[in-house]
Design an enzyme around this catalytic site. Structure first.
Site, PDB file in Angstrom:
ATOM      1  N   GLU A 299       1.753  -0.499  -5.026  1.00  0.00           N
ATOM      2  CA  GLU A 299       0.764   0.532  -5.367  1.00  0.00           C
ATOM      3  C   GLU A 299       1.518   1.860  -5.319  1.00  0.00           C
ATOM      4  O   GLU A 299       1.761   2.405  -4.253  1.00  0.00           O
ATOM      5  CB  GLU A 299      -0.386   0.558  -4.355  1.00  0.00           C
TER       6      GLU A 299
ATOM      7  N   ASP B 247       0.837  -1.202   0.000  1.00  0.00           N
ATOM      8  CA  ASP B 247       0.000   0.000   0.000  1.00  0.00           C
ATOM      9  C   ASP B 247       0.872   1.252   0.000  1.00  0.00           C
ATOM     10  O   ASP B 247       1.861   1.325   0.735  1.00  0.00           O
ATOM     11  CB  ASP B 247      -0.860  -0.031   1.277  1.00  0.00           C
TER      12      ASP B 247
HETATM   13  C1  GLC Z   1      -4.173   3.122  -0.658  1.00  0.00           C
HETATM   14  C2  GLC Z   1      -5.422   2.281  -0.541  1.00  0.00           C
HETATM   15  C3  GLC Z   1      -6.548   3.158  -0.094  1.00  0.00           C
HETATM   16  C4  GLC Z   1      -6.197   3.724   1.272  1.00  0.00           C
HETATM   17  C5  GLC Z   1      -4.864   4.462   1.222  1.00  0.00           C
HETATM   18  C6  GLC Z   1      -4.336   4.717   2.604  1.00  0.00           C
HETATM   19  O1  GLC Z   1      -4.263   4.059  -1.654  1.00  0.00           O
HETATM   20  O2  GLC Z   1      -5.684   1.625  -1.749  1.00  0.00           O
HETATM   21  O3  GLC Z   1      -7.767   2.478  -0.047  1.00  0.00           O
HETATM   22  O4  GLC Z   1      -7.188   4.600   1.698  1.00  0.00           O
HETATM   23  O5  GLC Z   1      -3.880   3.701   0.566  1.00  0.00           O
HETATM   24  O6  GLC Z   1      -3.903   3.529   3.198  1.00  0.00           O
END
Ligand code: GLC
Length: 528
Positions: free
Chosen positions: A276, A210
């Site tokens: 991500e 994440d």
């Molecule tokens: C990422 C997740 C999202 C979350 C954010 C903070 O972007 O996909 O859902 O709110 O991180 O952890």
């Protein structure tokens, strides 16, 4: 250990399970791990290779589980560690790999480290695990810098004053209940290495990292020049690379991923991690998948491409142009739990769903790994969730509708909500009654249904995904038609307004009805 055959993840189709909304075994209105386990045969029959499960760890759920208070356990709302083990065992029996979510940028404010930091006070080693700073200006009443939160407002929360009138602020790039960790503190590094090992030892096949481009911030936490909204999720990947972002994509993060790669490689079974990383350009994302770093990064440029054949073709070209130099294999994704579902993005209604099916079909012929988001195989659209039921922290901080719409639970069967999602209790977000026609049950065996299209495409994909050449030859430069050849398969997607002639060959899969040997608008086909 490397083997000569390709690792499992290289061409895997990974299905994203949003734990709160997939299947509810105990009937409390919220999805859970036993619910997922029960539905694993559905995923096997759909034809995916792996599932990625969003966070199921203990959490106050201020950001739907992305606010973790204990990385080594399961939230009682979702089950127990024994349920997690049972899920892993069953998935592996069925030949499915399991990827879990890792949230290293921030903890929950309920995590014991943050509670200790609050109690220990300024200057303590406990506070050094997070990013506490004094305020600025007269009386130190201004935040330590000008950064804004991705969820809106300033990225700092002020603590109550101590007895001597002094106070500190802490950084939160997301909600104020999600304090950012200080990744320059070795204890943080050590803690997360333990978290990785804990889940690897239990048998997980990989991690979805994440906010992988976060973690390290500019050392001095300097002001951002030319203030602009935080770029995560908005106008990123636009090839500008000009925005000043001292909070994202700092060079130090790459050393950490080298360390994690060594850790992953010390296990057998090609354990992996997918980043991500909403960086400013695809080239910057490519840095995360250099040979000694993470294995994959989400290709958000594909998700951001418009319904335009030229845009889609450019994205394919650019993906290879940026990944080939680092020797990485691509990923493709159209939807997830943070964005408007692609059927809705492409116009919604019949047209939107037809385009979504076509884009998915084109994507599934490309070399590399594809990520699917639960419900897209049913042609689900984003839903207008009534204001009083919205739960997204970004909604509360900005008053802007952002993510609840794509998180509505899965319709499995029956004629009325909750459509077999759980017991009788209505789920945590309401399901539209029109979904009666879109349930798994309603679409199974139905000719032309989106579910049957996905099943067929995934089945045919298996016949060439790993064996076909990895080169993609783009055949048509017209703005209205995307056509490419990959070894034995030719793909044509009609994003224009008129039917187009089909190339010669056998139709392997088509996303919509073909008429007189022609491909109608908003349709794609594989020809073999
Ligand atoms: C990422 C997740 C999202 C979350 C954010 C903070 O972007 O996909 O859902 O709110 O991180 O952890």
């Amino acid at each position: 250990m490397r083997t000569s055959t390709a690792p499992w993840w290289r061409d895997a189709v990974v299905y994203q399970v949003y734990v709160r909304s997939f299947a509810d075994a105990n009937g409390d209105g919220l999805g859970d791990l036993p619910g997922i386990t029960k539905r694993l045969p559905y995923l096997r029959d759909l034809g995916v290779d792996a599932l990625w499960i969003t966070p199921f760890y203990p959490s106050p759920q201020h950001d739907a589980g992305y606010d973790v208070s204990d990385y080594l356990d399961v939230d009682p709302r979702f089950g127990t560690l024994a349920d997690a083990d049972a899920l892993l065992t069953r998935a592996h029996q069925l030949g499915l790999r399991v990827v879990v979510d890792l949230v290293p940028n921030h903890t929950s404010d309920q995590h014991e480290w943050f509670q200790q930091a609050l109690a220990a006070g300024p200057g303590s080693p406990e506070r050094d695990r997070f990013l506490f700073r004094k305020g600025r200006g007269r009386g130190r009443t201004q935040p330590p810098n000008n950064w804004t939160s991705v969820f809106g407002g300033i990225a700092w929360e002020k603590l109550p004053e101590g007895p001597d009138g002094s106070t500190e602020w802490y950084l939160h790039l997301f909600d104020r209940t999600q304090p950012d960790l200080n990744w320059r503190n070795p204890e943080v590094r050590a803690m997360f290495a333990d978290v990785l090992r804990f889940w690897l030892d239990r048998g997980v096949d990989g991690f979805r990292v994440d906010v992988a481009h976060g973690l390290f911030k500019d050392k001095a936490l300097r002001d951002q020049r030319s203030a602009h909204p935080s770029s995560q999720h908005v106008e990123s990947m636009l090839e500008t690379d000009t925005k000043d972002e001292p909070m994202w994509d700092q060079p130090e993060v790459h050393d950490l991923y080298r360390e994690w790669r060594r850790l992953l490689d010390s296990y057998d079974g090609d354990r992996m991690a997918v980043a991500e990383a909403w960086t400013q350009t695809p080239a910057r994302t490519a840095a995360f998948v250099r040979p000694d770093e993470l294995q994959q990064a989400f290709n958000f440029a594909w998700l951001l491409a418009k319904w335009d054949a030229g845009d889609l073709a450019d994205c394919i070209r650019r993906t290879f142009a940026t990944l080939d130099p680092v020797g990485a294999s691509p990923t493709w994704v159209l939807s997830n739990h943070d964005v408007v579902r692609h059927a809705t993005r492409y116009g919604g209604g019949k047209v939107g769903v037809a385009r979504a099916r076509a884009a998915t079909l084109a994507m599934l012929a490309l070399p590399g790994s594809a990520y699917l988001y639960q419900g897209e195989e049913l042609g689900l659209e984003s839903v207008d969730v009534p204001e009083e039921l919205r739960q997204d922290p970004a909604w509360f901080r900005t008053g802007k509708v952002w993510r609840d719409h794509c998180r509505v639970p899965m319709p499995w069967s029956g004629a009325r909500p909750p459509f077999g999602f759980g017991g009788r209790k209505q789920p945590w977000l309401p399901m539209p009654s029109e979904w009666a026609a879109l349930t798994v049950q309603a679409q199974t065996g139905k000719r032309g249904s989106t579910l049957e299209l996905y099943r067929k495409a995934l089945k045919v994909r298996r016949t060439f995904a790993t064996s076909a050449p990895r080169e993609v030859e783009i055949l048509d430069r017209a703005r209205s038609v995307l056509a490419f050849r990959r070894g034995p398969v030719t793909v044509v997607l009609n994003a224009g307004k008129r039917p187009v002639a089909l190339p010669k060959g056998k139709v392997l899969v088509n996303s919509g009805r073909l008429a007189d040997g022609k491909l109608p608008p908003d349709t794609a086909v594989w020809i073999g």
